[in-house]
Design a protein around this motif. Structure first.
Motif, PDB file in Angstrom:
ATOM      1  N   GLU A 289     -66.959 -27.492 -28.512  1.00  0.00           N
ATOM      2  CA  GLU A 289     -68.039 -26.534 -28.740  1.00  0.00           C
ATOM      3  C   GLU A 289     -69.422 -27.105 -28.456  1.00  0.00           C
ATOM      4  O   GLU A 289     -70.323 -26.371 -28.064  1.00  0.00           O
ATOM      5  CB  GLU A 289     -68.010 -26.036 -30.192  1.00  0.00           C
ATOM      6  N   VAL A 290     -69.592 -28.411 -28.659  1.00  0.00           N
ATOM      7  CA  VAL A 290     -70.929 -29.002 -28.595  1.00  0.00           C
ATOM      8  C   VAL A 290     -71.075 -30.001 -27.450  1.00  0.00           C
ATOM      9  O   VAL A 290     -71.988 -29.890 -26.626  1.00  0.00           O
ATOM     10  CB  VAL A 290     -71.282 -29.691 -29.941  1.00  0.00           C
ATOM     11  N   VAL A 291     -70.197 -30.993 -27.393  1.00  0.00           N
ATOM     12  CA  VAL A 291     -70.384 -32.121 -26.473  1.00  0.00           C
ATOM     13  C   VAL A 291     -70.077 -31.727 -25.031  1.00  0.00           C
ATOM     14  O   VAL A 291     -70.891 -31.981 -24.129  1.00  0.00           O
ATOM     15  CB  VAL A 291     -69.533 -33.330 -26.910  1.00  0.00           C
ATOM     16  N   HIS A 292     -68.923 -31.147 -24.787  1.00  0.00           N
ATOM     17  CA  HIS A 292     -68.559 -30.827 -23.403  1.00  0.00           C
ATOM     18  C   HIS A 292     -69.540 -29.859 -22.741  1.00  0.00           C
ATOM     19  O   HIS A 292     -69.920 -30.078 -21.584  1.00  0.00           O
ATOM     20  CB  HIS A 292     -67.122 -30.316 -23.316  1.00  0.00           C
ATOM     21  N   PRO A 293     -69.983 -28.795 -23.431  1.00  0.00           N
ATOM     22  CA  PRO A 293     -70.994 -27.940 -22.787  1.00  0.00           C
ATOM     23  C   PRO A 293     -72.291 -28.693 -22.470  1.00  0.00           C
ATOM     24  O   PRO A 293     -72.918 -28.444 -21.441  1.00  0.00           O
ATOM     25  CB  PRO A 293     -71.240 -26.841 -23.829  1.00  0.00           C
ATOM     26  N   GLU A 294     -72.662 -29.619 -23.333  1.00  0.00           N
ATOM     27  CA  GLU A 294     -73.874 -30.412 -23.081  1.00  0.00           C
ATOM     28  C   GLU A 294     -73.700 -31.292 -21.840  1.00  0.00           C
ATOM     29  O   GLU A 294     -74.610 -31.422 -21.031  1.00  0.00           O
ATOM     30  CB  GLU A 294     -74.182 -31.282 -24.305  1.00  0.00           C
ATOM     31  N   ILE A 295     -72.515 -31.881 -21.701  1.00  0.00           N
ATOM     32  CA  ILE A 295     -72.229 -32.715 -20.528  1.00  0.00           C
ATOM     33  C   ILE A 295     -72.289 -31.858 -19.262  1.00  0.00           C
ATOM     34  O   ILE A 295     -72.865 -32.262 -18.256  1.00  0.00           O
ATOM     35  CB  ILE A 295     -70.836 -33.386 -20.640  1.00  0.00           C
ATOM     36  N   ARG A 296     -71.711 -30.667 -19.329  1.00  0.00           N
ATOM     37  CA  ARG A 296     -71.738 -29.766 -18.162  1.00  0.00           C
ATOM     38  C   ARG A 296     -73.167 -29.451 -17.732  1.00  0.00           C
ATOM     39  O   ARG A 296     -73.441 -29.285 -16.552  1.00  0.00           O
ATOM     40  CB  ARG A 296     -71.027 -28.456 -18.496  1.00  0.00           C
ATOM     41  N   ASP A 297     -74.061 -29.333 -18.709  1.00  0.00           N
ATOM     42  CA  ASP A 297     -75.454 -28.990 -18.405  1.00  0.00           C
ATOM     43  C   ASP A 297     -76.228 -30.136 -17.763  1.00  0.00           C
ATOM     44  O   ASP A 297     -77.303 -29.915 -17.214  1.00  0.00           O
ATOM     45  CB  ASP A 297     -76.187 -28.556 -19.682  1.00  0.00           C
ATOM     46  N   LEU A 298     -75.702 -31.335 -17.855  1.00  0.00           N
ATOM     47  CA  LEU A 298     -76.432 -32.496 -17.330  1.00  0.00           C
ATOM     48  C   LEU A 298     -76.570 -32.452 -15.817  1.00  0.00           C
ATOM     49  O   LEU A 298     -77.641 -32.687 -15.290  1.00  0.00           O
ATOM     50  CB  LEU A 298     -75.742 -33.803 -17.739  1.00  0.00           C
ATOM     51  N   GLU A 299     -75.451 -32.203 -15.170  1.00  0.00           N
ATOM     52  CA  GLU A 299     -75.459 -32.188 -13.702  1.00  0.00           C
ATOM     53  C   GLU A 299     -74.123 -31.631 -13.211  1.00  0.00           C
ATOM     54  O   GLU A 299     -73.110 -31.751 -13.886  1.00  0.00           O
ATOM     55  CB  GLU A 299     -75.687 -33.589 -13.146  1.00  0.00           C
ATOM     56  N   PRO A 300     -74.117 -31.018 -12.040  1.00  0.00           N
ATOM     57  CA  PRO A 300     -72.876 -30.453 -11.510  1.00  0.00           C
ATOM     58  C   PRO A 300     -71.764 -31.491 -11.340  1.00  0.00           C
ATOM     59  O   PRO A 300     -70.590 -31.173 -11.488  1.00  0.00           O
ATOM     60  CB  PRO A 300     -73.279 -29.877 -10.151  1.00  0.00           C
ATOM     61  N   ALA A 301     -72.122 -32.720 -11.061  1.00  0.00           N
ATOM     62  CA  ALA A 301     -71.116 -33.770 -10.863  1.00  0.00           C
ATOM     63  C   ALA A 301     -70.340 -34.077 -12.141  1.00  0.00           C
ATOM     64  O   ALA A 301     -69.287 -34.713 -12.091  1.00  0.00           O
ATOM     65  CB  ALA A 301     -71.786 -35.036 -10.338  1.00  0.00           C
TER      66      ALA A 301
END
Length: 183
Positions: free
Chosen positions: A53-65
């Motif tokens: 719910e929290v970490v993976h969406p944040e990682i996705r927002d960092l960069e497309p890679a």
């Protein structure tokens, strides 16, 4: 629970707690083994839900890679949820439990290592300390209302937010009944 922890420190601490529970399971017997296993199931369930719910969406927002990294972690979480569900249904006294437990342990340890090696450095490099502390607070809230059992198929933030609350109510009621019955 440290309020000064950032999300990375919080999750790494939980990874250590999970490793310790697996170690305790190796030598525990009878009621203690069931109690330790129940603690492991609960911690893994709430921990993974909060990450989804929290970490993976944040990682996705960092960069497309970052997308392949997140997808790989979600796949690992799905496999772990399936194994944990099977083990939970079997119970610690069942034949074959220990074999599946070793598989789960190995999968969970590898998953934690991947997060610590791939995801956490991305967060540390791209998010300021105050954001990481705020994320830790969000993870704690997510864990407080998360299901206490694994639910394979609910690995996305959307699925967790949609299916999580009803599953959490059912899981927590089941936990209360088990506690009263001493199971």
């Amino acid at each position: 629970m440290e309020n000064n922890e950032d999300v990375i420190e919080l999750l790494q601490r939980q990874h250590r707690e999970i490793r310790e529970l697996f170690t305790q399971l190796e030598s525990a017997e009878d009621d203690q083994r069931r109690k330790v296993f129940r603690s492991l199931v609960r911690l893994l369930a709430v921990h993974e839900t909060a990450e989804e719910e929290v970490v993976h969406p944040e990682i996705r927002d960092l960069e497309p890679a970052a997308e392949p990294v997140v997808e790989a972690r979600l796949g690992e979480e799905h496999r772990a949820k399936e194994l944990l569900t099977t083990l939970d249904k079997m119970g610690p006294d069942a034949d074959g439990f220990d074999t599946l437990l070793v598989q789960l342990r190995d999968d969970v340890f590898a998953h934690a290592e991947h997060e610590e090696r791939e995801e956490f450095p991305m967060l540390r490099a791209h998010r300021p300390p105050e954001r990481l502390r705020a994320m830790a607070a969000t993870v704690r809230v997510a864990e407080a209302v998360a299901p206490t059992r694994p639910h394979p198929g609910a690995e996305s933030a959307k699925a967790n937010l949609l299916l999580g609350p009803p599953a959490a109510i059912i899981d927590r009621a089941r936990d209360a009944i088990r506690a009263v019955l001493g199971r």
